[in-house]
Design an enzyme around this catalytic site. Sequence first.
Site, PDB file in Angstrom:
ATOM      1  N   GLU A  35      75.752  35.915  17.433  1.00  0.00           N
ATOM      2  CA  GLU A  35      75.349  37.493  17.735  1.00  0.00           C
ATOM      3  C   GLU A  35      75.559  38.111  19.067  1.00  0.00           C
ATOM      4  O   GLU A  35      75.641  38.149  20.087  1.00  0.00           O
ATOM      5  CB  GLU A  35      74.222  38.472  17.266  1.00  0.00           C
ATOM      6  CG  GLU A  35      74.981  38.542  15.246  1.00  0.00           C
ATOM      7  CD  GLU A  35      74.348  37.448  14.584  1.00  0.00           C
ATOM      8  OE1 GLU A  35      75.042  37.625  13.581  1.00  0.00           O
ATOM      9  OE2 GLU A  35      73.924  36.430  15.219  1.00  0.00           O
TER      10      GLU A  35
ATOM     11  N   ASP B 204      72.674  37.441   5.869  1.00  0.00           N
ATOM     12  CA  ASP B 204      71.521  36.870   4.676  1.00  0.00           C
ATOM     13  C   ASP B 204      71.224  37.903   3.804  1.00  0.00           C
ATOM     14  O   ASP B 204      70.587  38.775   3.884  1.00  0.00           O
ATOM     15  CB  ASP B 204      71.378  36.193   5.378  1.00  0.00           C
ATOM     16  CG  ASP B 204      71.142  35.052   6.675  1.00  0.00           C
ATOM     17  OD1 ASP B 204      72.199  35.335   6.723  1.00  0.00           O
ATOM     18  OD2 ASP B 204      70.466  34.593   7.229  1.00  0.00           O
TER      19      ASP B 204
END
Length: 993
Positions: free
Chosen positions: A504, A672
Amino acid sequence: MLLFKFNFTTAFLFTILAFAQARSHSSSSSSTSKSSASHHSSINSTSATSVYDFSSLTTPIVPTNGVAQEPTLYESSRGLSCPGYQARNISEYSYGVLAILELAGDACYAYGTDYPYLLLNVSYDTEERVHISISDLNQTQFQLSNRRDVWDAPLFYRSSNFSGNLQYNFSFNTDPFEFWITRIADDQVLFDTRGNPLIFEDQYIELTTNMVEDYNVYGLSGSQQSFRLGNNLTKTFWATGYSDSPEANMYGSHPFYMEQRYIPIGTTNTYTSASHGVLMLSSNGMEVLLRSTYIKYRMIGGIIDLFVYSGSTVSPKYTIQQYVQSIGTPTMQPYWSLGFQMSRWGYKTLSDLINMRSYLNASNIPTEGFWNDIDYMSEFRTFTVNSTAFPPNQTLDFFRSLDESHQHYVPVLDPAIYAANPNKSADRTYYPYYSGFEDNIFIKNPNGSAYVGMAWPGFVVYPDFTNPAVLQYWKQGILNLSTAFGSNYSYDLPFSGLCLDMNEPTSFCIGSCGSDLLKLNPVHPPFSLPGDVDNKVYSYPEDFNATNTTEYKSVSRASQSQYKATATSEKSHETPSSESLINGKPEFSINYPPYALDTDTETHDLAQFGVSPNATMHGNTLRYNLFNTYGYSESKISFEALNSIQPNIRPFLLSRSTFVGSGRYAAHWLGDNKSQWSDMVSSISSILTFNLLGIPMVGADVCGYNGNTDEELCARWMALGAFLPFYRNHNSLGSIPQEPFRWASVAEASRSAIEIRYSLLPYWYTLMHTASVDGTPMVRPLFFEFPKQISLASVDKQFMIGTALLISPALEPNTTYIQGIIPGDNDTIWYDWYNHSVINHDYDENITMSAPLGYVNIAVRGGNIIPLQQPGYTTYESRNNPYSLLIAMDNNGFASGSLYIDDGISMQTNSSLSVKLNSNSNTITCVVSGTMVSSPSLANITILGLSNPPNTILFNGQQLSDYQYSDQTLSLTNLLDLTVDGAFSKNWTVTWS
């Protein structure tokens, strides 16, 4: 990899990982196969000296929470007094509109300083797409469209085939300035700002469109979410390495939506339908407010770069084709990527991989790829290999064995580069850090020093993937990783792809926290890590059978005691003050802009779990303006690097963070997730959404990543995953092992599902090719294929693979039956995949379907011809086995299908085959084009829905004697001798009478 919600106000957290090994799990699950448990219990055993141990590292005091912000979303009064703009100096042309927009009154200073003059530039880009650009007159605001070096796409270029026959009208009022776009075909208004003043300030832009009642909107994704978005929802676009809430901002940013509308036909309770698309192209932070009567965009920088797609009154797939073709169609993935992949964080040694592969093979569970998380690295440092845990010679032998078996290896690659300790002699050989400084390719602080964040290795620096010099740096890093694995061949990589994680990018601290602390490196991140004594995993799926097992009791007690300890030490956050004002105006601030986004972090600080907005990229561009593109840029550079190293081999990249157009370079996994039934359910919605967004090769971590799975959930999820594009089992260190051989029922469910998946590989690959050519999704919501059936607008627990297959999985625990809809009117025929019988159904009514454990309901839609191959243990074996055809006749006795074949790996295919298949009530025709030689023969043809038995059957004029007819099903067998040169080496015809 990562992340749980970390409460940094306590010294360490307990909820990341680490509860069970296979031995302890085998004693806790009463339904676990005893032989399986005992046979495989050693797979995660590792030598203490061979793996990296955090425990001795220093935990530095670094800022982790940042400054608490109150999200501005919940304020309602700001902006109400803003005057909007008036249009002046208007010029209308055949290709668009130009005008000056002048502030229509006093500046309102809602969350920034109003621009007195704006430039309106409306471009009729194609027959179906209009581009509305609104920028400040002096062009001081950041414009992504001016940074083609960072992000480029076909939508920036006018089509050479533009006929001028527009499918839309752009209309506007001058005072106040407001505009609306209408589709000519049905006079539907697609985007409408009337009655909503435009706000355009240096750090705040607001644009609102009116919406129809009960609108159906899809898209607007960053990662996991529901499919049909509600009308009381806010979507925040701010890429982060952490989220714990559905619909919250997460890994990526895709500010595109498709709206599907249903228009009633009189009072007949029937409908026509139409769809259109809207893209607000921005790499800045953004919120999109979906409310009952409007959708409102709020951006904290940039300009308005709005693209409206007129869509289609026929099928929503044409709307998606318009969008995906404008941002760049997805890359053609290698054939092997359609196989089942096995991964986890916790394969700490080469022995772990070898053992896991052996157990999968012994259990006869076809496995295509074997993946490593950061365990393979030396001290978790990018471009390194732990040569003790992964000895080079033995590792190369393992890679050779995989290659001989036509299997694959994929390691994870994190972008963060360990910041070498100047006082440690061992660190002086860490080339990625020092060469990066020599090449000047790291993200910087405003003062020009390197930005130093924190990740798994400790303090880290971050490559700037917008820097032209980074390509050679990244390419060399990949080559050095190959060498570290023991390879002597610079341009023959031992791995088949890369998993781009933490991109990110993620940081565990606020700001450049390590700038003055490098002499402490390597350091322990400021929370408990895998391997720490206080780090256990206690969660299990909903409805987990909490019997009197020792495991569950101890888990429950420990979880409660740690919760209480944490709760008592929790501290309240600092109460934030309102933003600073200078002469009544909001103060310009990069790290803490006047409009505070509603991010899903503890303090809403924009730097939490990321690199600060005021960090500087190439060309002195603030990260604030390119915040959401880092993962995209890493994917692009990684793709180009791999393509440079192996020019004729398709790069395979799996990226966690994505942006508009990422599908051109990478596949995606949803990140996740949790070992929860609800996460399995939501994975379908997210995968459908990303197929709309131009990333068709997408999947979830099967059986769940965070927390402990159980036998039933894993069996259901392994079965479901086989019918979604990307299929990988992956979980976190500390969670119980969840390889499919761990439980007998999961192994059986996996074998059954993979057998079907591999038989469908020719169909899957053809869908992938179609997606790469025109953007058509591989998996689709039901309303894509049945756009006039309004009841399908919200269906997200069933889905279509292409046009032909309806998948209805079991998604709840403790059930052997499911409810589902069989779409289409009463003239639509569906056949059961398993027994070929016609499925009886009534229009718009749910039916009850049997769903024993390990079983997925599959319906074949009449009118389709599906190419199949006999499944093997790998995709290579499968694609060299004989073909067969499944022909499902529609109500009129017709069916059609197609097949695309190439070598499955080459970047530029010199030869390929395109096969068109058609069938009617007495003839099958196969028309082949292309030069590729495909040797597998045709074994059999099965025809469903044939009303009468044939008397004579001819294959290219030669009479067939091997066939059976029963219950309207005709099976032609023993065709191998008639197609010895290949099933599709030439045209052929089958006739019967």
